[in-house]
Design an enzyme around this catalytic site. Structure first.
Site, PDB file in Angstrom:
ATOM      1  N   LYS A  22       0.916  -0.619  -0.009  1.00  0.00           N
ATOM      2  CA  LYS A  22       0.413   0.158   0.427  1.00  0.00           C
ATOM      3  C   LYS A  22       0.784   1.144   0.149  1.00  0.00           C
ATOM      4  O   LYS A  22       0.644   2.186  -0.629  1.00  0.00           O
ATOM      5  CB  LYS A  22      -0.566  -0.057   1.858  1.00  0.00           C
ATOM      6  CG  LYS A  22      -1.366   1.072   1.842  1.00  0.00           C
ATOM      7  CD  LYS A  22      -2.517   1.253   2.775  1.00  0.00           C
ATOM      8  CE  LYS A  22      -1.582   2.168   4.285  1.00  0.00           C
ATOM      9  NZ  LYS A  22      -1.155   3.081   4.259  1.00  0.00           N
ATOM     10  N   ASN A  23       1.993   1.199   0.819  1.00  0.00           N
ATOM     11  CA  ASN A  23       2.891   2.469   0.905  1.00  0.00           C
ATOM     12  C   ASN A  23       3.689   2.501  -0.308  1.00  0.00           C
ATOM     13  O   ASN A  23       4.266   3.744   0.061  1.00  0.00           O
ATOM     14  CB  ASN A  23       3.207   2.992   2.586  1.00  0.00           C
ATOM     15  CG  ASN A  23       2.523   2.680   3.277  1.00  0.00           C
ATOM     16  OD1 ASN A  23       1.096   3.564   2.744  1.00  0.00           O
ATOM     17  ND2 ASN A  23       2.782   2.406   4.730  1.00  0.00           N
ATOM     18  N   CYS A 119      -4.319   7.969   9.399  1.00  0.00           N
ATOM     19  CA  CYS A 119      -5.119   6.602  10.956  1.00  0.00           C
ATOM     20  C   CYS A 119      -4.834   7.714  12.158  1.00  0.00           C
ATOM     21  O   CYS A 119      -3.870   8.737  11.731  1.00  0.00           O
ATOM     22  CB  CYS A 119      -4.409   5.711  11.214  1.00  0.00           C
ATOM     23  SG  CYS A 119      -4.798   4.261  10.065  1.00  0.00           S
ATOM     24  N   ASP A 313       4.681  -0.156  12.236  1.00  0.00           N
ATOM     25  CA  ASP A 313       3.427  -0.775  11.747  1.00  0.00           C
ATOM     26  C   ASP A 313       3.575  -2.497  12.234  1.00  0.00           C
ATOM     27  O   ASP A 313       2.310  -3.442  11.615  1.00  0.00           O
ATOM     28  CB  ASP A 313       3.053  -0.387  10.261  1.00  0.00           C
ATOM     29  CG  ASP A 313       3.617   0.601   9.314  1.00  0.00           C
ATOM     30  OD1 ASP A 313       2.121   1.861   9.974  1.00  0.00           O
ATOM     31  OD2 ASP A 313       4.591   1.518   9.784  1.00  0.00           O
ATOM     32  N   VAL A 335       7.752   5.794  16.640  1.00  0.00           N
ATOM     33  CA  VAL A 335       8.407   6.716  15.692  1.00  0.00           C
ATOM     34  C   VAL A 335       6.582   7.774  15.874  1.00  0.00           C
ATOM     35  O   VAL A 335       6.179   9.024  15.739  1.00  0.00           O
ATOM     36  CB  VAL A 335       7.861   6.214  14.571  1.00  0.00           C
ATOM     37  CG1 VAL A 335       7.888   6.593  13.209  1.00  0.00           C
ATOM     38  CG2 VAL A 335       9.416   5.214  14.610  1.00  0.00           C
TER      39      VAL A 335
HETATM   40  N1  EPU Z   1       6.606  13.814  11.545  1.00  0.00           N
HETATM   41  C1  EPU Z   1       6.217  15.435  11.485  1.00  0.00           C
HETATM   42  N2  EPU Z   1       6.563  15.969  10.780  1.00  0.00           N
HETATM   43  C2  EPU Z   1       6.771  16.133   9.467  1.00  0.00           C
HETATM   44  C3  EPU Z   1       6.296  15.063   8.890  1.00  0.00           C
HETATM   45  C4  EPU Z   1       6.467  13.631  10.057  1.00  0.00           C
HETATM   46  O1  EPU Z   1       6.327  16.422  12.679  1.00  0.00           O
HETATM   47  O2  EPU Z   1       6.194  17.283   8.521  1.00  0.00           O
HETATM   48  C5  EPU Z   1       6.607  13.167  12.157  1.00  0.00           C
HETATM   49  C6  EPU Z   1       4.898  12.533  12.399  1.00  0.00           C
HETATM   50  O3  EPU Z   1       4.681  12.934  13.199  1.00  0.00           O
HETATM   51  C7  EPU Z   1       5.350  10.640  13.128  1.00  0.00           C
HETATM   52  C8  EPU Z   1       7.242  10.594  13.045  1.00  0.00           C
HETATM   53  O4  EPU Z   1       7.415  12.060  12.079  1.00  0.00           O
HETATM   54  O5  EPU Z   1       6.089  11.238  14.476  1.00  0.00           O
HETATM   55  C9  EPU Z   1       7.296   9.629  11.143  1.00  0.00           C
HETATM   56  O6  EPU Z   1       6.495   9.872  10.311  1.00  0.00           O
HETATM   57  P1  EPU Z   1       6.127   9.858   8.559  1.00  0.00           P
HETATM   58  O7  EPU Z   1       6.979  11.538   7.883  1.00  0.00           O
HETATM   59  O8  EPU Z   1       7.641   9.271   8.582  1.00  0.00           O
HETATM   60  O9  EPU Z   1       5.467   9.424   8.220  1.00  0.00           O
HETATM   61  P2  EPU Z   1       4.138   9.129   7.248  1.00  0.00           P
HETATM   62  O10 EPU Z   1       4.577   9.599   6.240  1.00  0.00           O
HETATM   63  O11 EPU Z   1       2.966  10.211   7.504  1.00  0.00           O
HETATM   64  C10 EPU Z   1       4.456   6.827   6.087  1.00  0.00           C
HETATM   65  C11 EPU Z   1       3.476   5.754   6.193  1.00  0.00           C
HETATM   66  C12 EPU Z   1       2.609   5.148   7.948  1.00  0.00           C
HETATM   67  C13 EPU Z   1       4.760   4.472   8.312  1.00  0.00           C
HETATM   68  C14 EPU Z   1       5.082   5.167   8.897  1.00  0.00           C
HETATM   69  C15 EPU Z   1       6.435   5.442   8.954  1.00  0.00           C
HETATM   70  C16 EPU Z   1       2.135   6.267   4.405  1.00  0.00           C
HETATM   71  C17 EPU Z   1       1.155   6.407   2.995  1.00  0.00           C
HETATM   72  N3  EPU Z   1       2.008   5.493   5.766  1.00  0.00           N
HETATM   73  O12 EPU Z   1       3.479   7.731   6.930  1.00  0.00           O
HETATM   74  O13 EPU Z   1       1.859   3.911   7.480  1.00  0.00           O
HETATM   75  O14 EPU Z   1       3.573   4.116   9.677  1.00  0.00           O
HETATM   76  O15 EPU Z   1       5.435   6.251   7.455  1.00  0.00           O
HETATM   77  O16 EPU Z   1       7.111   4.497   8.215  1.00  0.00           O
HETATM   78  O17 EPU Z   1       3.476   6.278   3.603  1.00  0.00           O
HETATM   79  C18 EPU Z   1      -0.029   2.538   7.371  1.00  0.00           C
HETATM   80  O18 EPU Z   1       0.015   1.980   7.343  1.00  0.00           O
HETATM   81  O19 EPU Z   1      -0.872   1.791   8.748  1.00  0.00           O
HETATM   82  C19 EPU Z   1       0.764   3.705   7.934  1.00  0.00           C
HETATM   83  C20 EPU Z   1       0.447   4.412   9.054  1.00  0.00           C
END
Ligand code: EPU
Length: 455
Positions: A22-23, A119, A313, A335
């Site tokens: 998915k991601n 989420c 995850d 995380v």
């Molecule tokens: N963060 C910030 N500021 C930002 C971006 C992120 O503070 O501008 C913080 C977030 O709040 C979090 C941490 O950094 O505490 C990590 O966030 P990240 O940006 O890495 O996550 P994401 O891109 O929003 C993706 C996946 C998640 C997965 C995380 C970590 C997608 C759509 N989602 O989220 O997947 O847990 O990376 O690997 O790619 C899931 O599939 O259920 C899911 C939540």
């Protein structure tokens, strides 16, 4: 409202195919908007998150043909129809914000994206995305529209490469910056970049597309300006979260399941933890077999981390697995600040879990002294009992399914809209492994499930 009814206590046995990630596919679809050339994706999972992303890309002008049976998407965006992502996508998932990076170099118009969702596992701000894109020359403002706010972004003076140091190796911020950098003048350097397998998949796709992109050993990604894009065919990597989830379900039910497509390279840390608790796995050419080989040992310490660490995850189903292991184990979530929302329902099902605001583990994380319940102790083994439960988020959803597979009574699980986002045909797959599971309409009087549909 649909629910799952699961009567547990049966070992899962057999062979099942894990779907594409998915991601990964959702980001690849957005990346395809960078060029006007055709892109073909194989191993596309049939999940709601892809439906939403396809809808989103069509809105922007992509012509998409999705053969759901074959798992193939063909897409081409000869020209942009609009750069306005409608408010109906507000809160749908994390993808709309990536439209800024993908479209900045392709249009002089304002790119308008609604607030992002996903989420509820923490605040999930997008400050790193905004700061990185601004450093490349984008102008981004948050303004109120009719009903709610939206981000307005443009790069009227063009984008120029820059050195960007991310405060945390954020997956989304790394992806957004890479997408914008592909059309920025000169070279962009991202330091402290995320290097998750899904990001490497994006990089491989972009390289085929014609983007010159380097990954250095020290979390540095360098991207050069690209003028000419190619047509691309790309097979999406297998979902390492789904692979691990199916493996954990097999082990916890004392069964044996071969997960076809599970990729060893992406699961090293996970497999080490299985080894520590005495669970069985055998890596084969085209997948991994997971099996129970005797009582599971607790006494484990897990600290979730960015790749190549233990994925955030994976922790939810792993906690369910640890309810069946002998001894106390500690999980420190570093995380997301709020990713134990599922613990309460597990307790109701009989799990012995306790939450802590302190960092329980080797290191203090970003959430130290901030009063978030981000550490958990699980004591096992404990029998689990069937309940009526409501899923609070996607990964918690599979943890609940797994807990229900362990309980001999029938569990009724609501909130399936979360599970549908990321798990392809989960009922069919688990039933084929011998689980007693059906998808059904909820009874009119199910107060605890009604809460789920409203959350
Ligand atoms: N963060 C910030 N500021 C930002 C971006 C992120 O503070 O501008 C913080 C977030 O709040 C979090 C941490 O950094 O505490 C990590 O966030 P990240 O940006 O890495 O996550 P994401 O891109 O929003 C993706 C996946 C998640 C997965 C995380 C970590 C997608 C759509 N989602 O989220 O997947 O847990 O990376 O690997 O790619 C899931 O599939 O259920 C899911 C939540």
């Amino acid at each position: 409202m649909d629910v799952l009814r699961i009567k547990g206590g049966l070992p899962l046995e057999g062979r099942v195919k894990a779907a594409g990630a998915k991601n990964s596919i959702t980001k690849l679809l957005v990346a395809s908007l960078l060029s006007e050339k055709k892109c073909i994706f194989y191993n596309v999972p049939r999940i709601a998150e892809v439906e939403v992303t396809v809808d989103l890309c069509r809105e922007i002008g992509a012509e998409i043909h999705w053969d759901k049976e074959a798992g193939i998407i063909e897409t081409q965006t000869k020209e942009l129809r609009t750069s306005y992502v409608p408010q109906r996508f507000s809160g749908s998932n994390r993808i709309p914000i990536l439209m800024i990076g993908a479209l900045l170099g392709r249009t002089q118009e304002d790119i308008i994206v609604p607030t992002v969702g996903g989420c509820k596992i923490g605040q999930r701000p997008i400050d790193f995305h905004i700061a990185a894109l601004e450093k490349l020359g984008a102008v981004i403002e948050y303004r109120m529209m009719k009903k709610e706010g939206a981000y307005f972004a443009h790069a009227h003076n063009g984008l120029s490469g820059a050195i960007i140091h991310l405060p945390f190796p954020s997956v989304g911020a790394t992806e957004n910056t890479i997408l914008a950098a592909a059309r920025a003048k000169g070279t962009t350097v991202i330091k402290n970049a995320a290097t998750e397998p899904e990001i490497i998949d994006l990089i491989l796709f972009l390289q085929k597309m014609g983007v010159i992109i380097f990954v250095d050993v020290d979390r540095t990604i360098r991207i050069q300006e690209t003028h000419h894009f190619n047509e691309v065919e790309h097979t999406v990597i297998t979902d390492r979260i789904v692979s691990a989830s199916l493996g954990m379900a097999a082990i916890s039910t004392k069964g044996r399941v071969f997960v076809e497509g599970a990729q060893h390279l992406h699961m090293i840390t996970f497999l080490n933890k299985l080894h520590e608790i005495g669970a069985g796995f055998e890596v084969r050419d085209n997948g991994i077999e997971f099996f129970y080989k005797g009582p599971l040992k607790g006494g484990l310490h897990i600290e979730t981390d960015v790749h190549p660490g233990f994925m955030t995850d994976w922790q939810q189903p792993f906690v369910v697995l640890l309810t069946q292991a002998y001894g106390n184990s500690v999980i420190h979530e570093t995380v997301y600040e709020n990713r134990f929302g599922y613990a309460h329902a597990l307790k109701l099902m009989g799990a012995d879990v306790e939450l802590f605001t302190q960092c329980l583990g080797g290191k203090e994380c970003r959430f130290a002294s901030r009063n978030f319940h981000h550490s958990l102790i699980v004591r096992g083994p404990t029998p689990l009992k069937g309940r009526e439960i409501a899923i609070p988020d996607l990964r918690a959803g599979f943890a609940y399914v797994m807990a229900a597979l362990l309980a001999p009574e029938t569990s009724t699980i609501g909130g399936l809209q979360f599970l549908d986002r990321g798990y392809e045909n989960i009922v069919g797959k688990l039933a084929s492994l011998g689980a007693d599971i059906v998808r059904d309409r909820a009874d009119a009087h199910s107060p605890s499930l009604a809460i789920a549909s409203a959350s």
